[in-house]
Design an enzyme around this catalytic site. Structure first.
Site, PDB file in Angstrom:
ATOM      1  N   SER A  94      14.085  47.086   9.773  1.00 17.53           N
ATOM      2  CA  SER A  94      15.351  47.761   9.628  1.00 17.53           C
ATOM      3  C   SER A  94      15.243  49.034   8.733  1.00 17.53           C
ATOM      4  O   SER A  94      14.430  49.865   8.887  1.00 17.53           O
ATOM      5  CB  SER A  94      16.375  46.828   8.931  1.00 17.53           C
ATOM      6  OG  SER A  94      17.715  47.434   9.125  1.00 17.53           O
ATOM      7  N   ASP A 216      20.707  44.914  20.183  1.00 12.11           N
ATOM      8  CA  ASP A 216      20.894  44.891  18.812  1.00 12.11           C
ATOM      9  C   ASP A 216      22.226  45.840  18.481  1.00 12.11           C
ATOM     10  O   ASP A 216      22.216  47.166  18.476  1.00 12.11           O
ATOM     11  CB  ASP A 216      19.622  45.458  18.145  1.00 12.11           C
ATOM     12  CG  ASP A 216      19.752  45.278  16.520  1.00 12.11           C
ATOM     13  OD1 ASP A 216      20.517  45.414  15.992  1.00 12.11           O
ATOM     14  OD2 ASP A 216      18.666  45.902  16.035  1.00 12.11           O
ATOM     15  N   HIS A 244      19.642  41.508  15.280  1.00 15.61           N
ATOM     16  CA  HIS A 244      18.683  42.704  14.570  1.00 15.61           C
ATOM     17  C   HIS A 244      17.531  42.004  13.865  1.00 15.61           C
ATOM     18  O   HIS A 244      16.711  42.813  13.105  1.00 15.61           O
ATOM     19  CB  HIS A 244      19.647  43.193  13.463  1.00 15.61           C
ATOM     20  CG  HIS A 244      19.215  44.332  12.612  1.00 15.61           C
ATOM     21  ND1 HIS A 244      18.835  45.542  13.268  1.00 15.61           N
ATOM     22  CD2 HIS A 244      19.030  44.652  11.281  1.00 15.61           C
ATOM     23  CE1 HIS A 244      18.370  46.270  12.440  1.00 15.61           C
ATOM     24  NE2 HIS A 244      18.849  45.796  11.196  1.00 15.61           N
TER      25      HIS A 244
END
Lengths: 262, 366
Positions: A94, A216, A244
């Site tokens: 991320s 996602d 995610h």
């Protein structure tokens, strides 16, 4: 306070090549628990918590430094220097994927490869660019973090829990699991969701693997394709996994995608 | 009890509960939901099946769920009392609390994520009010602090700046006093000189107050001294102003004391002057000085009317004085400074008063 204590750095595994794992927003190094064992045999593994997360030193939190993702990227370089790491294979989830690109752009020689798990250079839609959220939605997220103080602070409370079903987890780690300081989490959210790092993608030429989940809500498929198109030395792998956090929801698929790339 | 089986009974209970229930696949797809949650969302129960859990959450909670709660369910197996917002089909939001746990299969793999959802709208209002109250209180405190610092800085500057013109007045009156003067002029010059001394005292008090309040505190120059001559000297000094009064002393202090002579004199002089001013004229003032068990204790006692209890309570706070007799007592800083001097010596000052007598006691460890 050394860098290693500040970032709660853990080293394990055997091997001459180093893999460094950086957790994303909302959690800590425990996130990599299902992935690390698959690499510990052949690689030297470096795990750490960003300042403000997990068991990092909260006193080291500097609101000015960490107002920008670059402050976190700088920590990554400091850890590498403290441990005299070279030829790092950096695995970032991320927002940490972007920190890895920033670090590699600053010290290209230090990194052998980047593995970006569910990355996004910018979360806000902008013209043709699909980031996944409108500016209004991001403002709503930030406002809800401001108000949701109790919800976040609950996660800070020490939790004593029976852990019979995962005996391998040490109690200390379990109790601190994904601990987040609410004030720091708010600022981290701001740095994460308001930063537009699209322009640095082109400046990074390190071999890169982009792991994109097929569904996602935080980093949609278009984002993975955008990064791939911007980074000249990149490979895009779309995982069947949804959500995610493929390293948690589909560890096997994630591991094999990384192994194939390496 | 009806003839329903336990399982049916539980289903009925969940279905008609005041809380919402949702089960999802490990990946977050809704597989079961009760009517309560569907009603809140403004949907039919069937419409929920197959949707992603995150789709019923407002954007902030959606991201929180993906980045924090879903990982918690995966790794820790549960979370509790998490505040979240549902996004309802009419576009509005509803505050809820969610508990969640991962039901695992026999291999320890997550099989189903089960979520209990409680309405928390009232609680949200309550929390908002708390937050506002906290932020209001913080603002008030901040303003008050700034005001207090400004006030005290003003006092310090004022005290300091008053000294110079006062110095000129004192010098002037002293020079005039040496000239040949008429009786009338002599009397005027002597009044000017006394008033200047009085004013100098007041300014010194103001400066001491500012010093204590602005963080510096009272600094001491410590020396080993015998206490008896100090007290005798203070009495001699004050007797010039109160020639008609008598002071009885009692000493049992054979040891030397480590203290700041000037500050201790200032404190004791203040206590004795108070006793002479406020005590009844026909009762002598008593000063008892003892050292026992390495504690120095000096008590100043006068006769006269009692100090009212409410006054006694705030006696050592700054700017306290009897409202009816303003000018005589000055600024009401004397006892405050005296108590600060006691404190700087590691000791303390206490007062007691009844219809018979009023006493002030200073104690410090040696």
């Amino acid at each position: 306070m050394s860098v290693l204590e500040r970032n709660n750095v853990h080293q394990l595994g055997n091997g001459s090549t180093t893999m460094m794992f950086a957790h994303g927003f909302g959690c800590d190094q425990n996130m990599w628990r299902l992935i690390v064992p698959a690499f510990a045999e052949n690689y030297k593994i470096i795990l750490f918590d960003h300042v403000g997360a997990g068991l990092s030193d909260l006193n080291a939190y500097d609101p000015v430094k960490y107002n920008e993702l670059d402050g976190y990227a700088h920590d990554i370089l400091e850890i590498a220097e403290a441990l005299q790491l070279k030829e790092i294979i950096f695995v970032g989830h991320s927002v940490s994927a972007m920190m890895g690109i920033m670090a590699a752009a600053q010290s290209p020689g230090l990194f052998k490869a980047l593995i970006l798990v569910s990355p996004s250079p910018s979360y806000i839609n902008d013209g043709d660019y699909i980031g996944g959220f409108s500016r209004i939605e991001i403002d709503e997220l930030l406002a809800s973090l401001d108000q949701n103080h109790l919800g976040w602070s609950m996660t800070m409370a020490p939790m004593i829990m029976a852990n019979a079903d995962r005996a391998e987890l040490s109690e200390e780690l379990t109790n601190s699991f994904c601990r987040t300081d609410p004030t720091i989490a708010r600022q981290f959210a701001r740095a994460t969701f308001l930063t537009d790092s699209r322009s640095i993608l082109k400046t990074c030429h390190t071999p890169t693997l982009i792991l994109q989940c097929s569904e996602d809500i935080i980093a949609p498929v278009e984002v993975g394709a955008f990064i791939h198109q911007q980074m000249d030395n990149s490979k895009l792998t779309i995982l069947e996994a949804t959500g995610h956090c493929p390293h948690l929801s589909a560890p096997a698929e994630t591991i094999s995608a990384i192994k194939e790339f390496l | 009890m009806s003839n329903l089986s336990n399982e049916d009974h539980l289903d009925e209970f969940l279905e008609n509960s005041l809380s919402g229930y949702i089960s999802t696949t490990p990946k977050g797809e809704i597989i079961k939901a009760n009517s309560r949650i569907a009603m809140w969302l403004g949907l039919e129960r069937e419409q929920l099946i197959g949707k992603r859990m995150t789709s019923i959450l407002a954007v902030g909670s959606r991201i929180f769920y993906e980045t924090h709660l879903a990982p918690m369910l995966r790794l820790k197996g549960f979370f509790e009392e998490v505040a979240a917002e549902l996004s309802l089909s009419d576009g509005s939001k509803m505050q809820v609390l969610i508990n969640g746990y991962a039901k695992k299969d026999e291999n320890g793999q997550p099989q189903e994520m089960r979520l209990n959802i409680y309405r928390a709208t009232e609680r949200k209002v309550y929390e908002d009010n708390l937050r506002h109250a906290i932020s209001d209180a913080e603002n008030t405190i901040q303003t008050e602090r700034e005001l207090a610092i400004l006030r005290e800085q003003f006092i310090a500057v004022l005290g300091h700046d008053l000294r110079n013109p006062l110095g000129a007045i004192k010098t002037g009156s002293s020079l005039l006093g040496r000239s040949v003067l008429s009786d009338r002029d002599k009397s005027i010059v002597s009044t000017i000189a006394k008033s200047s001394l009085r004013m100098e005292e007041l300014i010194a008090n103001v400066m001491d107050f500012a010093r204590v309040r602005l963080g510096g505190g009272i600094l001491l120059a410590l020396h080993e001294v015998m206490i008896e001559p100090i007290i005798t000297h203070i009495i001699d000094e004050l007797m010039i102003s109160y020639p008609e009064r008598s002071v009885i002393t009692y000493f049992n202090a054979k040891k030397s004391v480590r203290c700041d002579i000037n500050r201790l004199s200032q404190m004791l002089s203040n206590l004795l002057a108070n006793a002479l001013t406020h005590g009844s004229v026909d009762t002598p003032v008593k000063i008892i000085t003892e050292i026992q068990d390495d504690i120095l204790k000096i008590t100043v006692i006068n006769g006269g009317r009692a100090i009212p209890t409410d006054v006694l309570e705030t006696l050592f706070e700054p700017f306290t004085r009897e409202a009816n007799t303003p000018s005589k007592q000055g600024l009401g800083l004397g006892l405050y400074i005296a108590s600060q001097i006691a404190k700087a010596h590691g000791g303390h000052l206490t007062a007691s008063s009844d219809t018979k007598e009023t006493s002030f006691t200073f104690q410090m460890p040696l």
